[in-house]
Scaffold this motif. Structure first.
Motif, mmCIF file in Angstrom:
data_model
loop_
_atom_site.group_PDB
_atom_site.id
_atom_site.type_symbol
_atom_site.label_atom_id
_atom_site.label_comp_id
_atom_site.label_asym_id
_atom_site.label_seq_id
_atom_site.Cartn_x
_atom_site.Cartn_y
_atom_site.Cartn_z
ATOM 1 N N THR A 92 6.991 -0.664 -6.546
ATOM 2 C CA THR A 92 6.021 -1.796 -6.871
ATOM 3 C C THR A 92 4.991 -2.094 -5.419
ATOM 4 O O THR A 92 5.611 -2.206 -4.734
ATOM 5 N N ILE A 93 3.443 -2.328 -5.726
ATOM 6 C CA ILE A 93 2.919 -3.141 -5.479
ATOM 7 C C ILE A 93 2.253 -4.321 -5.549
ATOM 8 O O ILE A 93 1.635 -3.454 -7.330
ATOM 9 N N THR A 94 2.090 -5.392 -6.013
ATOM 10 C CA THR A 94 0.955 -6.220 -6.567
ATOM 11 C C THR A 94 0.646 -6.329 -5.158
ATOM 12 O O THR A 94 0.329 -6.650 -4.617
ATOM 13 N N ILE A 95 -1.019 -7.057 -5.889
ATOM 14 C CA ILE A 95 -2.202 -6.647 -4.892
ATOM 15 C C ILE A 95 -3.262 -8.268 -5.781
ATOM 16 O O ILE A 95 -3.483 -8.539 -6.798
ATOM 17 N N ASP A 96 -2.780 -9.467 -4.978
ATOM 18 C CA ASP A 96 -3.459 -10.871 -5.504
ATOM 19 C C ASP A 96 -4.215 -11.473 -5.277
ATOM 20 O O ASP A 96 -4.333 -11.273 -3.759
ATOM 21 N N ASP A 97 -5.368 -12.237 -6.411
ATOM 22 C CA ASP A 97 -7.010 -12.417 -5.360
ATOM 23 C C ASP A 97 -7.467 -12.153 -3.483
ATOM 24 O O ASP A 97 -6.812 -12.976 -2.571
ATOM 25 N N CYS A 98 -7.696 -11.446 -3.914
ATOM 26 C CA CYS A 98 -7.905 -10.113 -1.964
ATOM 27 C C CYS A 98 -9.418 -10.043 -2.971
ATOM 28 O O CYS A 98 -9.843 -9.772 -3.899
ATOM 29 N N VAL A 99 -10.183 -10.138 -1.759
ATOM 30 C CA VAL A 99 -11.944 -10.094 -1.792
ATOM 31 C C VAL A 99 -12.458 -9.578 -0.349
ATOM 32 O O VAL A 99 -11.702 -9.664 0.823
ATOM 33 N N ASN A 100 -13.262 -8.189 -0.888
ATOM 34 C CA ASN A 100 -13.728 -7.739 -0.254
ATOM 35 C C ASN A 100 -12.501 -7.010 0.509
ATOM 36 O O ASN A 100 -13.252 -6.878 2.661
ATOM 37 N N CYS A 101 -11.614 -6.539 0.422
ATOM 38 C CA CYS A 101 -11.273 -5.259 1.435
ATOM 39 C C CYS A 101 -10.895 -4.268 1.085
ATOM 40 O O CYS A 101 -11.479 -3.645 0.024
ATOM 41 N N GLN A 102 -10.466 -3.329 1.930
ATOM 42 C CA GLN A 102 -10.430 -1.886 2.045
ATOM 43 C C GLN A 102 -9.242 -1.654 2.004
ATOM 44 O O GLN A 102 -8.130 -1.788 2.962
ATOM 45 N N ILE A 103 -8.643 -0.597 1.543
ATOM 46 C CA ILE A 103 -6.711 -0.781 1.122
ATOM 47 C C ILE A 103 -6.585 1.246 0.481
ATOM 48 O O ILE A 103 -6.871 1.194 -0.155
ATOM 49 N N PHE A 104 -5.325 1.372 1.576
ATOM 50 C CA PHE A 104 -5.194 2.524 1.312
ATOM 51 C C PHE A 104 -3.724 2.338 1.122
ATOM 52 O O PHE A 104 -2.910 1.754 1.768
ATOM 53 N N LEU A 105 -2.914 3.237 -0.747
ATOM 54 C CA LEU A 105 -1.144 3.085 -0.462
ATOM 55 C C LEU A 105 -1.251 4.246 -1.075
ATOM 56 O O LEU A 105 -1.334 4.496 -1.365
ATOM 57 N N GLY A 106 -0.046 4.520 -0.330
ATOM 58 C CA GLY A 106 0.899 5.703 -0.588
ATOM 59 C C GLY A 106 0.893 5.419 -1.055
ATOM 60 O O GLY A 106 1.536 4.399 -2.138
ATOM 61 N N PRO A 107 2.438 6.835 -2.305
ATOM 62 C CA PRO A 107 2.719 6.946 -3.138
ATOM 63 C C PRO A 107 4.173 5.591 -3.591
ATOM 64 O O PRO A 107 4.554 5.562 -2.921
#
Length: 362
Positions: A92-107
């Motif tokens: 699982t992945i949680t993404i909290d309180d991030c601003v102006n980010c570029q994100i790649f998340l694999g499966p």
């Protein structure tokens, strides 16, 4: 959300709780000294949470290479103006309180949950996708179940399109099918009357313009392509308006070459200008076959025991005739269900995808 309760273990005879499982207790044969017991939890590899967390970063490019996450949970929080790449499968992945980010998340085998994020651009593959209290997220998504947004505005979605050599195996390790992608079937948990909190990215949107390839030397080692024709996930139209009133259903049955055959037909049809609307991989029973394949059902029922079927919907004037001729020419030794006529094709599509959505609880 349900609650989970652990049962108390019953006391062993004599009222004593059973001892934890242990190994290796007793005397050392060489020295005669008493050995300390080894418990089962001592034998597990130690996990350092810091290895699975990105926190409080600013203006950084960070990531994890294939094999470095290996199914663990991951946390991304309080990052600003960062480029973040997880080139592996996770739990699982949680993404909290991030601003102006570029994100790649694999499966991701389970859920990905964005909370209190804004102005982020993402490429994500997961079983479940959810956002809460987010603003202006642009997401190229592969999601096996219906994506959910809550208290979020300015959300834009496109179809996942990405490739690197390890990605196909990572999808398998995460238990995700490349054919089950409901990227455009968004459920807004908190709709506002007269407003629309989400929409679709332009058809011409290019992943690399949103989430650029990594610039760091370490991450450059991953051989990435964002060319839609090479994407591990077939790029579908989803809920976008169809160009034609003619669609065609093709269904491949389980076997050694099912995935390769389905991809070959997609390549053949799209190269001739037809559009892939949706795909699905799902198990079928005999009664399902009667409902979906109608009078052809008896021919296909014996093939259902081998595993799930892969269904493809193509759209465009002449789709049925072109699909039939391609299957006859390219897959002459393979049993494939294909719509018989333009008149029956729309019913075929409805029958199959209504059944598949019920199966998957959509």
């Amino acid at each position: 959300m349900g609650c989970f309760f652990s049962r108390r273990r019953k006391p062993a005879q004599g009222g004593q709780l059973p001892l934890p499982q242990q190994a290796g207790a007793g005397q050392d044969a060489a020295t005669g000294e008493q050995k300390a017991p080894q418990y089962s939890w001592d034998l597990r590899a130690k996990v350092d949470p810091k290895d699975y967390t990105f926190s409080g970063l600013k203006n950084e490019t960070v990531g994890r290479l294939p094999g470095k996450v290996a199914g663990q949970q991951f946390v991304i929080q309080d990052c600003e103006d960062c480029k973040i790449y997880i080139f592996d499968h996770s739990a699982t992945i949680t993404i909290d309180d991030c601003v102006n980010c570029q994100i790649f998340l694999g499966p991701i085998k389970g859920s990905v949950f964005f909370r209190d994020c804004k102005d982020c651009k993402c490429v994500v593959a997961c079983q479940q996708f959810r956002t809460r209290d987010c603003r202006k997220l642009e997401v190229f998504l592969c999601c096996a179940t219906q994506p959910i947004i809550e208290s979020s505005t300015g959300m834009k979605f496109g179809c996942f399109q990405y490739y690197y050599p390890e990605l196909a195996l990572q999808f398998k390790d995460a238990g995700l099918s490349i054919f089950n992608n409901t990227w455009s079937n968004i459920h807004d948990f908190t709709p506002v009357s007269g407003e629309n909190n989400w929409g679709l990215l332009p058809e011409t949107a290019v992943v690399q313009d949103y989430v650029p390839l990594p610039s760091s030397e370490e991450l450059k080692a991953v051989r990435i392509s964002t060319d839609a024709t090479k994407s591990i996930i077939p790029v579908t139209r989803g809920r976008r308006q169809k160009n034609s009133d003619e669609s065609c259903l093709a269904v491949f049955f389980a076997g050694d070459y099912t995935t390769a055959n389905a991809r070959k037909l997609i390549d053949e049809m799209t190269s001739k200008g037809f559009q892939l609307v949706q795909t699905k991989e799902v198990l079928m029973k005999a009664e399902d076959a009667h409902r979906v394949f109608q009078q052809s059902a008896l021919e296909f029922i014996p093939l259902l025991e081998k595993g799930p079927v892969v269904a493809l919907e193509f759209n465009g004037d002449g789709a049925v005739e072109q699909c039939q001729s391609t299957i006859n020419e390219v897959f002459s030794g393979t049993k494939v269900f294909v719509s018989e006529s333009k008149a029956s094709a729309s019913q075929d599509v409805d029958n199959f995808y209504n059944f598949a959505d019920m199966q998957m609880g959509m």
